[in-house]
Scaffold this active site. Structure first.
Site, PDB file in Angstrom:
ATOM      1  N   GLY A   1      41.886 107.666  86.852  1.00 33.42           N
ATOM      2  CA  GLY A   1      42.299 107.521  88.247  1.00 33.42           C
ATOM      3  C   GLY A   1      43.501 106.615  88.439  1.00 33.42           C
TER       4      GLY A   1
ATOM      5  N   GLY B   1      36.129 107.758  85.135  1.00 33.75           N
ATOM      6  CA  GLY B   1      36.214 107.362  83.732  1.00 33.75           C
ATOM      7  C   GLY B   1      36.315 105.872  83.504  1.00 33.75           C
TER       8      GLY B   1
ATOM      9  N   TYR C   1      38.305  94.119  86.498  1.00 34.63           N
ATOM     10  CA  TYR C   1      39.397  93.445  87.207  1.00 34.63           C
ATOM     11  C   TYR C   1      40.386  92.984  86.139  1.00 34.63           C
ATOM     12  CZ  TYR C   1      36.644  93.201  91.573  1.00 34.63           C
ATOM     13  OH  TYR C   1      35.928  93.494  92.709  1.00 34.63           O
TER      14      TYR C   1
END
Length: 531
Positions: free
Chosen positions: A108, A178, A471
């Site tokens: 993505g 994913g 993150y």
């Protein structure tokens, strides 16, 4: 000196031409290899994009979600493979190893540091966005989801089949499955159901040998690793089988903001003492940022955003008992369906058509920097006052606190690679967004996040100072994947995975001893002398 310079210039030009021709030659050889490994029933030619293709730039930029990595100086891949079938993944892996090429895997494109589509060495991108099928089986309460699907698509397909099922993953609909699943992605139902990876029961993965494996054939070690350890270090995850969770037909959401003049410090202080102990059906996120106050001077603002798996009457009962300081009123509460609650959390107005979840276009596309921390114990009111002062000084950085407790405290730290379980009050995200390009501007905002991160040192976890793998933060360390790979990987690996890092390294060494699946923060292999 002039003669020497005159001699060197042609030599330099020849060197550059040779380097360029070698790169072109390597690219052509690689494409030839891909075509040779293509199955007649699933030709790979339509999935190959080179810079000479008119669609190359649009394909590359379509899933760049951080404008920091969409500049003229950003190194571009020499080729993109937009896999249309599992065999294309297999061909890419086999041929990349044959030609000793770096492969980046993108689903993505939401990697905060662009690691899925940027590199410092010549590379190509294996783009997964075409592999996006979602097969929902409400009867067994399971679903097979391909890695190129987005979270919004998953939620919408669940909604099509049931209004009493959901899945505990992130609140940004355009995030790819994913990276989100394989890195331990979370959402606002984690206090009830844990993380996305706590609800994965099978997977399909193409390994370094080009084999398509499932949970049984890959073995429990590798299956463990790709549920929170980052799939891109171990292979290419094609799909996950997830366990759907039950949600009530009616849920309740609210968003309430309080400034410093409205007693925000005392309310935040109380939030810290109750947020991880509340009814597990209630998740209240806290955002601290800076806004213009009534006197036109900057002031601090605390925003409380919540999802409650129940109706507003039940919610108000819980809040009046455990968190009356917020002063939640019936008028603050919005009863809605679970799928609509996802839209509310993404800043869409309630009533927005649910099919907006199918859009792959982000609502905003900024330049950004993110960092993370974990809070083990409440910060004192004096500490909060200092944090407010620092936030107002820096102005452009926000802190988001996500509460833990509930199911998160019940799951053992070793259950999956994600280790941040019992003993954590909340996770912090540091966020800076900006809308202007240029190195000077970028450095300014990145340094703001670093200053706040440094300032927060006394208030967060220590030894190690923990961080959340999804993150991604290259400030924690970069792996150059050379002779010092293990030592470099351990620096960030311990922060992301704590005690689970060693097991991840052992599994990595077993399944990918040559470290083919590598990136700037991948799991390293053990040094040869320790194997």
């Amino acid at each position: 000196m002039g003669i020497l310079r005159a001699t060197m210039l042609p030599l330099l030009s020849i060197f550059l031409l040779l380097s360029l021709s070698r790169q072109v030659s390597a690219s052509e050889s690689f494409i030839h290899c891909l075509l040779n490994h293509s199955q007649p029933s699933h030709p790979i030619s339509a999935a190959i994009y080179t810079p000479n293709n008119g669609s190359f730039s649009s394909v590359l930029q379509a899933y760049i979600r951080n404008l920091r990595f969409n500049t003229t100086t950003t190194r571009k891949p020499f080729l993109i493979v937009t896999a249309l079938h599992e065999s294309h993944i297999q061909a890419a892996i086999v041929c990349a190893q044959t030609h000793n090429l770096q492969m980046k895997i993108r689903s993505g494109g939401h990697d905060y540091e662009g690691v899925s589509y940027v590199a410092e060495v010549p590379f190509f991108v294996l783009d997964m966005f075409n592999l996006r099928s979602i097969d929902i089986d409400v009867g067994s309460e399971t679903a097979w989801v391909q890695a190129g699907a987005t979270l919004g698509e998953v939620y919408y397909r669940i909604y099509e089949k049931s209004n009493t099922h959901g899945f505990p993953a992130g609140v940004c609909p355009t995030v790819g499955v994913g990276g989100h699943f394989s890195g331990g992605g979370y959402g606002n139902m984690m206090r009830k159901y844990g993380l996305s990876v706590d609800n994965i029961i099978d997977a399909q993965l193409v390994d370094v040998k080009g084999r398509l494996l499932n949970r049984k054939s890959m073995g429990e070690d590798l299956f463990w690793a790709i549920r929170g350890g980052g799939g891109a270090s171990f292979g290419v995850v094609v799909s996950y089988k997830i366990k759907l969770v039950r949600v009530p037909e009616i849920v309740t959401v609210f968003k309430v903001a309080k400034t410093l003049e409205q007693n925000a410090t005392d309310i935040v202080s109380k939030w810290q003492h109750v947020a991880d102990k509340l009814d597990e059906n209630l998740f209240i996120r806290l955002i601290l940022d800076v806004v213009n106050g009534t006197n036109k001077e900057n002031t601090g603002r605390a925003t409380f955003i919540a999802l409650f798996l129940g109706d507003s009457g039940q919610l108000l009962s819980v809040m009046n008992k455990s968190f009356p300081e917020l002063g939640l009123k019936k008028s603050d509460c919005n009863e809605t369906s679970w799928v609509q609650s996802v839209l509310f959390w993404t800043n869409f107005a309630l009533g927005t058509p649910n099919d907006v979840l199918l859009s792959r276009v982000p609502q905003t596309l900024p330049y950004l920097k993110r960092k993370s921390d974990y809070v083990k114990k409440p910060i004192s009111k004096d500490g909060l006052v200092l944090i407010w002062k620092k936030l107002i000084e820096l102005k452009y950085v926000a802190l988001t606190f996500n509460p833990y407790g509930g199911r998160m405290s019940e799951i053992p730290a070793e259950a999956v690679p994600f280790p941040h379980r019992a003993g954590n009050l909340a996770k912090i995200q540091y966020a800076a967004n900006w809308n202007e390009g240029g190195e000077e501007v970028t450095d300014y905002y990145i340094n703001l996040t670093r200053k706040l991160y440094s300032f927060m040192t006394p208030f967060v976890s220590k030894n190690p100072r923990e961080a959340f793998f999804n993150y991604k933060d290259l400030d924690l360390g970069i792996n150059h994947n050379g002779k010092a790979s293990y030592q470099e990987g351990r620096v960030y690996g311990i922060k992301y995975f704590k005690g689970n890092f060693n097991r991840l390294v052992e599994i990595k060494t077993k399944v990918d001893p040559g470290n083919f699946f590598r990136n700037e923060q991948s799991i390293p292999t053990l040094p040869n002398k320790r194997r």
